[in-house]
Design an enzyme around this catalytic site. Structure first.
Site, PDB file in Angstrom:
ATOM      1  CG  ASP A  13      97.694  72.571 118.000  1.00 54.66           C
ATOM      2  OD1 ASP A  13      98.635  71.809 117.720  1.00 54.66           O
ATOM      3  OD2 ASP A  13      97.347  73.538 117.303  1.00 54.66           O
ATOM      4  CG  ASP A  46      98.496  74.406 110.087  1.00 54.11           C
ATOM      5  OD1 ASP A  46      99.093  73.558 110.776  1.00 54.11           O
ATOM      6  OD2 ASP A  46      97.946  75.404 110.576  1.00 54.11           O
TER       7      ASP A  46
END
Ligand code: GAL
Length: 378
Positions: free
Chosen positions: A120, A179
């Site tokens: 990430d 997200d």
């Protein structure tokens, strides 16, 4: 297909939660329906703090028997284990990252028996440019050098047109957006970072060409069954909206990574997550992401060609009221055949042969999911 810890637990994870989740995947029938990976997200690491000062290791209080114990546990049960890191010196939640230690970390993950890495780069200063591509490539090469088969999620939150370079940098899937939040439709949220289910679907329209065998557009983890109670922003959605969300992720060929508490599922949710006819659309070997072939205001038709010549079709009603929707064989699906057999994949029922088109009523925020088999002449 798998489960990831972030949406429900955030960084508050431990061995017991992970083992209970694995049991639930097996006991609910999800494993038999194809759910395989159990993925630790951020928070498994020992230390909240920079790699400059720390070694990477697991938190022995959260994981007293270590990560290799978990990997063995999964493998003995026909499951796989995923783990999380990033190219920054800290991860997004502030834990020790891999920054500059890719080789060491890849070897560590491989020695533990890990099968998947979510890498990430949200945490990388600058968040873009050639730099970030090289950082992901470095980890990909380090993983390959271990000789272990490890799936790499290049997680760059949809920034820098990640779909254009992630495959070449060694990624097997890549998030196309920021997200997800636990909402079906909350206009305006996207502008303040979070994508609701409909935002995420919109984000994927036009990106079909990047997704296919070996590398997939990832629409982010499923929020099915979170009910506003997870670690994510959002108030939850209805069971029907969650089913629509699942159906759309399936037909869009997204990795299916469920992020809720699987030890607390009702019958409807289990039925949603174990519909093998819908899952088959997702796992179809041709690997095409459904394209939006028709849009009349809130009424949208998505179609996905399948390996055997059938088409997967979603009639998605985003609007506030029930609506009559249709799909035309030639105009929308490009079929030569005048007639086709239509099967409803939630009713598990053949609806007979339709000539030219198929029409039905679709309830608000629901999607009718069809398998359409063209009839060849004679
Ligand atoms: C975010 C990512 C989330 C989760 C989190 C962990 O960047 O989008 O899915 O992994 O980091 O800190």
């Amino acid at each position: 297909m798998g489960w990831n810890s972030w949406n429900v637990y955030g960084d508050d994870i431990d061995e017991e939660k992970i083992l209970r989740t694995a049991d639930a995947i097996i006991d609910s029938g999800m494993r038999d329906a194809g759910w395989e990976y159990v993925m630790l997200d951020d928070g498994w690491q020992k230390i909240r703090g920079s790699r400059f000062l720390n070694e990477l290791d697991y938190d022995p209080e959260k994981f007293p028997r270590g990560i290799s114990y978990l990997a063995d546990h999964m493998h003995e049960r026909g499951l796989k284990l995923g783990i999380y890191s990033g190219p920054g010196v800290e991860t997004c939640a502030g834990y020790t990252g891999s920054g500059g230690h890719e080789r060491e970390d890849a070897e560590l993950f491989a020695s533990w028996g890990v099968d998947h890495l979510k890498y990430d780069s949200c945490c990388w200063p600058g968040k873009g440019g050639q730099d970030v591509i090289e950082l992901h490539r470095t980890m990909s090469e380090a993983l390959k050098a271990t000789g272990r088969d490890i799936v790499l999620h290049v997680c760059h939150c949809g920034w820098d047109d990640v779909w254009e370079w992630a495959r070449e940098a060694g990624g097997h899937h890549w998030r196309i957006g920021q997200d997800i939040c636990d909402d079906f439709d909350l206009p305006g949220h996207r502008e303040s970072y979070y994508f609701d289910v409909l935002d995420m679907i919109d984000r994927g329209v036009g990106l079909e060409e990047y997704s296919g065998p070996g590398g997939w557009n990832d629409f982010d983890m499923l929020v099915v069954n979170l009910n506003g109670e997870g670690a994510l922003v959002g108030d939850g959605a209805t069971p029907e909206e969650y089913r629509t969300h699942f159906s759309m992720w399936a037909i869009l060929s997204s990795p299916l990574i469920i992020g809720s508490d699987l030890t607390r599922m009702d019958g409807y949710t289990i039925e949603t997550l174990t519909n093998t006819e819908v899952i088959a659309l997702n796992q179809d070997p041709l690997g095409r992401q459904a394209a939006r072939v028709r849009k009349d205001g809130d009424l949208e038709v998505f179609a996905k060609p399948l390996a055997n010549g059938d088409q997967g079709v979603a009639l998605l009603n985003r609007g506030p009221t029930d609506a009559e929707m249709e799909v035309a064989w030639q105009e929308d699906l490009g079929l030569d055949a005048a007639a086709a057999v239509v099967r409803d994949l939630w009713a598990h029922r053949d609806l007979g042969v339709s000539t030219g088109r198929f029409a039905t009523t679709v309830r608000s925020h629901e999607a009718t999911i069809l398998r359409v088999t063209p009839q060849t002449s004679g």
